[in-house]
Design a protein around this motif. Structure first.
Motif, PDB file in Angstrom:
ATOM      1  N   PRO A   1       2.662   6.186  -7.415  1.00 45.60           N
ATOM      2  CA  PRO A   1       1.683   5.866  -8.136  1.00 45.60           C
ATOM      3  C   PRO A   1       1.678   5.286  -9.475  1.00 45.60           C
ATOM      4  O   PRO A   1       0.732   4.608  -9.976  1.00 45.60           O
ATOM      5  CB  PRO A   1       0.853   7.199  -8.110  1.00 45.60           C
TER       6      PRO A   1
ATOM      7  N   THR B   1      -6.306   1.806  -1.835  1.00 46.55           N
ATOM      8  CA  THR B   1      -4.955   1.708  -1.506  1.00 46.55           C
ATOM      9  C   THR B   1      -4.634   3.276  -1.104  1.00 46.55           C
ATOM     10  O   THR B   1      -3.594   3.508  -0.393  1.00 46.55           O
ATOM     11  CB  THR B   1      -3.756   1.220  -2.243  1.00 46.55           C
ATOM     12  N   GLY B   2      -5.343   4.309  -1.929  1.00 43.90           N
ATOM     13  CA  GLY B   2      -4.813   5.594  -1.755  1.00 43.90           C
ATOM     14  C   GLY B   2      -3.970   6.138  -2.656  1.00 43.90           C
ATOM     15  O   GLY B   2      -3.477   7.289  -2.796  1.00 43.90           O
ATOM     16  N   ALA B   3      -3.658   5.278  -3.914  1.00 46.47           N
ATOM     17  CA  ALA B   3      -2.779   5.869  -4.884  1.00 46.47           C
ATOM     18  C   ALA B   3      -3.427   6.758  -5.852  1.00 46.47           C
ATOM     19  O   ALA B   3      -4.681   6.469  -6.316  1.00 46.47           O
ATOM     20  CB  ALA B   3      -2.286   4.531  -5.561  1.00 46.47           C
ATOM     21  N   ARG B   4      -2.866   7.659  -6.274  1.00 49.37           N
ATOM     22  CA  ARG B   4      -3.543   8.929  -7.225  1.00 49.37           C
ATOM     23  C   ARG B   4      -2.472   9.194  -8.066  1.00 49.37           C
ATOM     24  O   ARG B   4      -1.153   9.367  -7.836  1.00 49.37           O
ATOM     25  CB  ARG B   4      -3.841  10.060  -6.074  1.00 49.37           C
TER      26      ARG B   4
ATOM     27  N   LYS C   1       1.205   4.070  -2.885  1.00 53.53           N
ATOM     28  CA  LYS C   1       1.031   5.645  -2.761  1.00 53.53           C
ATOM     29  C   LYS C   1       2.102   6.493  -2.881  1.00 53.53           C
ATOM     30  O   LYS C   1       2.085   7.296  -3.325  1.00 53.53           O
ATOM     31  CB  LYS C   1       0.541   5.639  -1.150  1.00 53.53           C
ATOM     32  N   SER C   2       3.333   6.015  -2.549  1.00 52.92           N
ATOM     33  CA  SER C   2       4.733   6.737  -3.041  1.00 52.92           C
ATOM     34  C   SER C   2       4.966   6.915  -4.137  1.00 52.92           C
ATOM     35  O   SER C   2       5.511   7.718  -4.944  1.00 52.92           O
ATOM     36  CB  SER C   2       5.628   6.314  -2.117  1.00 52.92           C
TER      37      SER C   2
ATOM     38  N   VAL D   1       1.004  -1.330   0.038  1.00 57.37           N
ATOM     39  CA  VAL D   1       0.081   0.113  -0.194  1.00 57.37           C
ATOM     40  C   VAL D   1       0.790   1.189   0.036  1.00 57.37           C
ATOM     41  O   VAL D   1       0.618   2.097  -0.887  1.00 57.37           O
ATOM     42  CB  VAL D   1      -0.947  -0.044   1.115  1.00 57.37           C
ATOM     43  N   GLU D   2       1.851   1.204   0.781  1.00 58.25           N
ATOM     44  CA  GLU D   2       2.991   2.401   0.862  1.00 58.25           C
ATOM     45  C   GLU D   2       3.508   2.509  -0.453  1.00 58.25           C
ATOM     46  O   GLU D   2       3.962   3.689  -1.047  1.00 58.25           O
ATOM     47  CB  GLU D   2       3.795   2.281   1.969  1.00 58.25           C
TER      48      GLU D   2
ATOM     49  N   SER E   1      -8.519   7.471  -8.617  1.00 56.65           N
ATOM     50  CA  SER E   1      -9.084   8.122  -7.519  1.00 56.65           C
ATOM     51  C   SER E   1     -10.361   8.131  -7.146  1.00 56.65           C
ATOM     52  O   SER E   1     -10.773   8.642  -6.329  1.00 56.65           O
ATOM     53  CB  SER E   1      -8.962  10.017  -8.494  1.00 56.65           C
TER      54      SER E   1
END
Length: 560
Positions: free
Chosen positions: A10, A50-53, A7-8, A3-4, A458
């Motif tokens: 994308p 996962t919050g990836a944008r 996110k870091s 996940v990290e 998103s």
């Protein structure tokens, strides 16, 4: 940890969405597959949890490239179809008007927001480009960033749900349900239409394609001695050509006035059926070794001349001067990257690409008469491409207010119109603006897939909320928005426009911009006659539907 990482970085999520999405989209269930775009969206929605944008700038650039390339490749056919083929064009209007009416009914009854309404339009009409034009229109509603993101997420969620059910419905409707409603055997109707257009109905299309449509044979002249070449060719409908004559060891170029003599060795070229028929009138067939390879030259020519627009292939040959048409054969007709049956009764239009086959001199003469030769190049004119997109962005800033509803084309609508114009301009002045078809296809595929992946990432968190809120209402609405326009078009096309059933069903698949539907339809029909109707409505709907994205957003924002 994963996940990290997403996110870091994308961009990893982006390419995972593309790779897995196209893999999932390639899986077939009978005639149905989701396609790479829908598959990419599904994977992106999952990874979006996962919050990836992806940065908005990349999303906007990708969509601008896609929508300009879409307009550029469709420009010649779009303008060619606006003025003619009105019977088929009317079906595209039926599609747009009926779908828009159904969308507004759904907005009022189901209390849909602008994003869900636009996503329903994109999914039910299976037109992914609507997502981009509608998403940009939402940014111009003057809402907060959080509200804008929520509505844009609703677009892709409503699209993904309604697309799946809309796709299945249009495939089944055109290939199975509509023939039952019309009480016809689609394969028999398609075979009858094929013969009506001048095709040989003795073989089905699979067998026919396995045989060479154009052949060359050598004969020793016997019974045909004393016959003038022009008269001999006319006897077989000018579907054969006497290209060369070997007389007393000397090779002659045969003209229309050449008189055949006993003992001449002639090289005949033409359509297979005509050559077989002519063989009995010539004499003994010879191996032909040592003679020139006849049908060695193939060129793709885009039709630009007005006087051949709307003529059948047979009419083109009839109206050509005897010397002008000799030795030129049409091996294929391509319309919007789709192959149309090259039959005597097939109508050709400006923007069509004809594959001419014959000797170099013959095909050069034919190309000069019909339009221009499409040069096989891998070079893209980035000056033309960049200028076209800049013009589109400027057009996109224009807008108007109608009854309190603000309509702005945005970058998507502006680049679409700019692409149409620049594509049309390129077809009339081919010395400028090179954008090879392969390069244009990459821009369309990668641009749209990248845009869809960015939007899907998103939209992840809001997707589940929307599905829970509407439940089965969205799939049901998607089905109705395919069936009702399809039934209307079937009734109007059959009762009032008197269209042939295979071409009518192809036109209905085209008005839905559904490639899987036409593929299934061609498989059931047994030949490609439905493609003739498909290409016209596809050219129109593929341009008009994306322009409806801002309209739906504006109307839904006011009345939803």
């Amino acid at each position: 940890m994963i996940v990290e990482l997403l996110k870091s970085q994308p961009e990893i999520a982006l390419f995972v969405s593309l790779a897995l999405g196209y893999l999932i989209g390639s899986i077939r269930f009978g005639p149905i597959s989701l396609g790479g775009v829908c598959g990419t969206l599904i994977v992106a929605l999952v990874l979006g949890q996962t919050g990836a944008r992806i940065a908005p700038d990349l999303k906007n650039i990708a969509f601008a490239l896609f929508i300009f390339a879409l307009g550029f490749t469709g420009g010649p056919q779009f303008f060619a179809n606006v003025g003619r083929g009105w019977r088929y064009g009317l079906l595209s209007i039926v599609e747009i008007v009926s779908v828009m009416a159904l969308i507004m009914i759904a907005v009022v009854l189901m209390k849909l927001d602008a994003g869900t309404a636009a996503g329903l339009l994109a999914g039910a009409a299976t037109e992914s480009a609507v997502i981009g034009t509608a998403s940009e229109a939402i940014t111009r509603l003057g809402l907060s960033d959080a509200q804008t993101s929520t509505l844009q997420a609703h677009i892709v969620t409503a699209y993904s749900v309604s697309y799946l059910f809309g796709l299945i419905t249009i495939v089944l409707f055109t290939s199975q349900i509509a023939p039952l409603i019309l009480r016809i055997n689609l394969r028999e109707e398609a075979a009858r239409l094929y013969r009506k257009l001048g095709g040989d109905g003795a073989l089905d299309e699979g067998q026919r394609l396995a045989l060479p449509p154009l052949v060359g044979r050598a004969f020793k002249v016997g019974a045909a001695a004393g016959t003038e070449v022009a008269a001999f060719e006319a006897r077989f409908g000018n579907n054969i050509t006497v290209e060369h004559v070997l007389r007393d060891g000397a090779q002659l170029d045969a003209t229309a006035q050449t008189v055949l003599q006993a003992g001449d060795v002639v090289l005949i070229a033409g359509r297979r059926e005509a050559v077989i028929e002519a063989a009995g009138s010539l004499g003994e067939e010879l191996p032909g070794e040592g003679l020139f390879k006849l049908l060695a030259k193939r060129v793709d020519v885009m039709i630009t001349q007005r006087d051949v627009n709307g003529l059948t292939l047979a009419q083109m040959r009839e109206r050509a001067a005897p010397e002008a048409g000799r030795g030129i054969y049409v091996g294929a007709i391509t319309r919007l990257d789709t192959t149309v049956p090259a039959l005597p009764g097939t109508v050709v239009h400006r923007g069509d690409v004809l594959t001419l086959i014959g000797t170099p001199n013959d095909v050069a003469r034919g190309a000069k008469r019909l339009g221009y030769v499409i040069q096989q190049t891998q070079k893209t004119d980035f000056v033309y491409l960049g200028l076209g997109i800049l013009v589109g962005m400027m057009i996109g800033r224009l807008g108007l207010n109608m009854g309190g509803v603000t309509l702005v084309l945005g970058t998507g609508g502006g680049c679409l119109l700019s692409g149409l114009f620049f594509g049309w301009l390129r077809s009339h002045f081919p010395v400028v603006g090179s954008l090879p078809s392969a390069a244009a296809q990459v821009l369309k595929d990668f641009g749209l897939a990248t845009f869809i992946a960015a939007v899907g990432l998103s939209a992840g968190p809001d997707a589940i909320k929307l599905v829970r809120e509407y439940g089965l209402a969205l799939p049901l609405a998607g089905i109705l928005m395919v069936l009702i326009p399809g039934l209307l078009s079937l009734w109007i096309g059959r009762m009032f426009l008197k269209l042939e059933a295979p071409m009518l069903l192809g036109a209905i698949a085209g008005q839905q911009c559904s490639t899987p539907a036409i593929s299934a339809l061609v498989g059931v029909a047994g030949n490609s006659t439905p493609v003739i109707g498909y290409t016209i409505t596809y050219a129109l709907s593929n341009i008009l539907l994306p322009l409806m994205g801002p309209v739906v957003v504006g109307l839904a924002a006011k009345f939803g």
